[in-house]
Design an enzyme around this catalytic site. Sequence first.
Site, PDB file in Angstrom:
ATOM      1  N   LYS A  93      29.953 -28.496 -11.576  1.00  0.00           N
ATOM      2  CA  LYS A  93      29.889 -27.333 -11.036  1.00  0.00           C
ATOM      3  C   LYS A  93      31.569 -27.252 -10.403  1.00  0.00           C
ATOM      4  O   LYS A  93      32.017 -26.246 -10.627  1.00  0.00           O
ATOM      5  CB  LYS A  93      29.159 -26.748 -10.003  1.00  0.00           C
ATOM      6  CG  LYS A  93      27.763 -26.806 -10.416  1.00  0.00           C
ATOM      7  CD  LYS A  93      27.344 -25.832 -11.678  1.00  0.00           C
ATOM      8  CE  LYS A  93      25.753 -25.637 -11.617  1.00  0.00           C
ATOM      9  NZ  LYS A  93      25.054 -26.746 -12.173  1.00  0.00           N
TER      10      LYS A  93
HETATM   11  C1  PLP Z   1      23.897 -26.653 -13.262  1.00  0.00           C
HETATM   12  C2  PLP Z   1      23.609 -27.873 -13.521  1.00  0.00           C
HETATM   13  C3  PLP Z   1      23.095 -28.070 -14.726  1.00  0.00           C
HETATM   14  C4  PLP Z   1      22.575 -26.696 -15.787  1.00  0.00           C
HETATM   15  O1  PLP Z   1      23.859 -25.908 -16.012  1.00  0.00           O
HETATM   16  P1  PLP Z   1      23.751 -24.517 -17.016  1.00  0.00           P
HETATM   17  O2  PLP Z   1      25.262 -24.309 -16.956  1.00  0.00           O
HETATM   18  O3  PLP Z   1      22.973 -23.873 -15.536  1.00  0.00           O
HETATM   19  O4  PLP Z   1      22.847 -24.563 -17.882  1.00  0.00           O
HETATM   20  C5  PLP Z   1      22.784 -29.256 -15.328  1.00  0.00           C
HETATM   21  N1  PLP Z   1      22.684 -30.527 -14.830  1.00  0.00           N
HETATM   22  C6  PLP Z   1      23.334 -30.192 -13.411  1.00  0.00           C
HETATM   23  C7  PLP Z   1      23.575 -31.730 -12.786  1.00  0.00           C
HETATM   24  C8  PLP Z   1      23.749 -29.229 -12.935  1.00  0.00           C
HETATM   25  O5  PLP Z   1      24.066 -28.894 -11.740  1.00  0.00           O
END
Ligand code: PLP
Length: 474
Positions: A93
């Site tokens: 993120k």
């Molecule tokens: C948010 C997240 C995901 C999923 O990503 P999306 O964009 O919601 O599909 C997968 N793994 C981790 C560690 C995340 O923080």
Amino acid sequence: MGLSREGGLFVPETVPAISMEELASLCALDYRERAVRIMKLFLEDYSEEELRGFANAAYSREKFDSEAVAPVVKLGDGTYILELWHGPTCAFKDMALQMLPYLLTAALKKTGEEKRVCILVATSGDTGKAALEGFRDVEGTKILVFYPRDGVSEVQKLQMTSQEGGNVFVSAIEGNFDDAQTGVKEIFSSEELREELAENGWFLSSANSINWGRLLPQIVYYFSAYCDLINAGEIKMGEKINFSVPTGNFGDILAGYYAKKMGLPVARLICASNRNNVLTDFFETGEYNRARPFYETISPSMDILISSNLERLLSDLSDSGDKVRVLMESLKSEGRYEIDAETLEKINSVFSAGSLDDEAAKAVIRETFSEKGYLLDTHTAVAFGVTKAYREKTGDKTKTVTLSTASPFKFTPAVLSALGKPCEKPGPELIGELSETAGIPAPRPLADLAGRKARFTFCAKKTELFDTVKAFLS
Ligand SMILES: *Cc1c(COP(=O)(O)O)cnc(C)c1O
């Protein structure tokens, strides 16, 4: 604006194309400069110098503990890992949420907006912390995060509740991530609340992947990984590769879809789910049905039954927005929708899908560590396992990059248990233990977490989200 007034998601009117010559020229650049080039293709209202300033600040060595920012690691047999967790909160993120505050505050100036912005976040664990870090003490902004009380790892929870900054608030909610996300979407589409907040000089925006500003910076690392493989001599220019993505809200993988659409040589996108496998079923049958049990798994950031960004894919594949609107309304009122055979065929020409339960994911962590000496987190393990199964089943030998979305140190109890060292202590206290067991230093931002105190202990009922927002902005 995170969401349109009608409640739908924004999509680009056109997706810019990139030529093979441009792609080749990206290979000579570092991550920051690649980000400038890719984002500039979409952000016509921003100058290149402006974007360069943002990229240098967002992806600085101070913020990222890898010079490559998003390094690619070779695991053999034509498989690679793209590490997206070298930022300040140790999850992918950060790749978008370190950039978003710069894009947003610049947009406020460019549009002459006089109100201040409050960023409203529903998080399955990682978005919350990454958004808090990105927006903390950013002038003219406040940020409010809702997380499901029992739906995040303890490391994730303490990362959020111990957040510093004068403009932040963190609230648990009684419910799961879908409850939080639905509540936040309702807040965004309330005309009444919009007017009330506007009178006090505030407007709301989103740091979730419903916000286009989240997706755009994510397109960059697909290009960057491709360039790194070229530079390492692993692939030839123009050679198609696969990407495998641990998926929840469908934001990360959708960025890969846009990269392919722009012209990046991508063969297939592999969509990996945990036991909450609503997407796997959808790709198989064409029916999206959220009426099913919700499981809490060891990969909590993928515990999602309503994958918001699928709306954008459907929009891209259909000729009219009205069609998508009907589907989304059906999802809201009946919990399901079905796409036509032609659309499903288009989807299946690009995407493959699969799922893995907790035990299988732990086995992947254990095997990958013992065979390759590489430690996967619980989410990445799902995708790596799904990739393996996909390759065995189809015989597809295309080189495949699995996106690694979090540091294993965010999910210490599950990872230690996978390594045969189950432990009853709370997650943050196991960071040192995992470090010793695996012989890998913990990332700096997590190393001292155990000693930190929670600042925020408030828990809202599902019905109290509106009031929580009003109280925070009064
Ligand atoms: C948010 C997240 C995901 C999923 O990503 P999306 O964009 O919601 O599909 C997968 N793994 C981790 C560690 C995340 O923080």
